[in-house]
Design a protein around this motif. Structure first.
Motif, PDB file in Angstrom:
ATOM      1  N   GLN A  47      25.644  42.851  32.261  1.00  0.00           N
ATOM      2  CA  GLN A  47      25.113  44.179  32.553  1.00  0.00           C
ATOM      3  C   GLN A  47      25.924  45.246  31.834  1.00  0.00           C
ATOM      4  OE1 GLN A  47      25.218  44.121  36.871  1.00  0.00           O
ATOM      5  NE2 GLN A  47      23.005  43.876  36.881  1.00  0.00           N
ATOM      6  N   PHE A  49      26.060  49.744  30.775  1.00  0.00           N
ATOM      7  CA  PHE A  49      25.649  51.111  31.061  1.00  0.00           C
ATOM      8  C   PHE A  49      26.333  52.022  30.067  1.00  0.00           C
ATOM      9  CE2 PHE A  49      29.566  50.577  33.386  1.00  0.00           C
ATOM     10  CZ  PHE A  49      30.223  51.784  33.205  1.00  0.00           C
ATOM     11  N   LYS A  57      25.420  58.757  34.842  1.00  0.00           N
ATOM     12  CA  LYS A  57      24.894  57.589  34.139  1.00  0.00           C
ATOM     13  C   LYS A  57      23.768  57.988  33.199  1.00  0.00           C
ATOM     14  CE  LYS A  57      24.876  53.685  36.256  1.00  0.00           C
ATOM     15  NZ  LYS A  57      24.576  52.550  37.124  1.00  0.00           N
ATOM     16  N   GLU A  60      21.279  52.104  31.603  1.00  0.00           N
ATOM     17  CA  GLU A  60      21.720  50.857  32.214  1.00  0.00           C
ATOM     18  C   GLU A  60      20.734  49.761  31.851  1.00  0.00           C
ATOM     19  OE1 GLU A  60      19.869  51.680  36.660  1.00  0.00           O
ATOM     20  OE2 GLU A  60      22.017  51.658  36.375  1.00  0.00           O
TER      21      GLU A  60
END
Length: 108
Positions: A47, A49, A57, A60
């Motif tokens: 994962q 981001f 953020k 992602e």
């Protein structure tokens, strides 16, 4: 000493094998659409981001063998509103994507 190793070694394996999402802009290099780790120069899987300068953020998603494979969200607006959302297959956009205006209204 052996007892300590029997306790510490499994803990190290668990921590080392669990992947927390990483900020790919800081920790990966992109070449020809594939993201590589800076320290090992291998395609990254896990994962990821990215963040705006203010810490909110921005993106992602998930990489496999250095290519984007999962649904990804982009949060381009300073108010945290999503701008795009869609899927990837083999590192390329795939299928329908949703776009929003800055006020949160669906655009397309």
């Amino acid at each position: 000493m052996k007892r300590l190793l029997l306790i510490v070694l499994p803990l190290l394996l668990i921590v080392g094998c669990s992947k927390e999402p990483i900020n790919y802009e800081e920790t990966l290099n992109e070449r020809d659409g594939v993201f590589y780790t800076k320290d090992t120069n291998k395609p990254y899987s896990g994962q990821v981001f990215s963040l705006f300068d203010d810490g909110k953020k921005k993106e992602e998603g998930t990489l496999k063998d250095g290519k984007m494979i999962s649904r990804t969200e982009w949060k381009w607006y300073s108010n945290g509103q999503k701008k795009y959302e869609g899927n990837y297959k083999d590192g390329k956009p795939d299928g329908l994507w949703t776009n929003w205006k800055k006020n949160g209204e669906k655009e397309s």
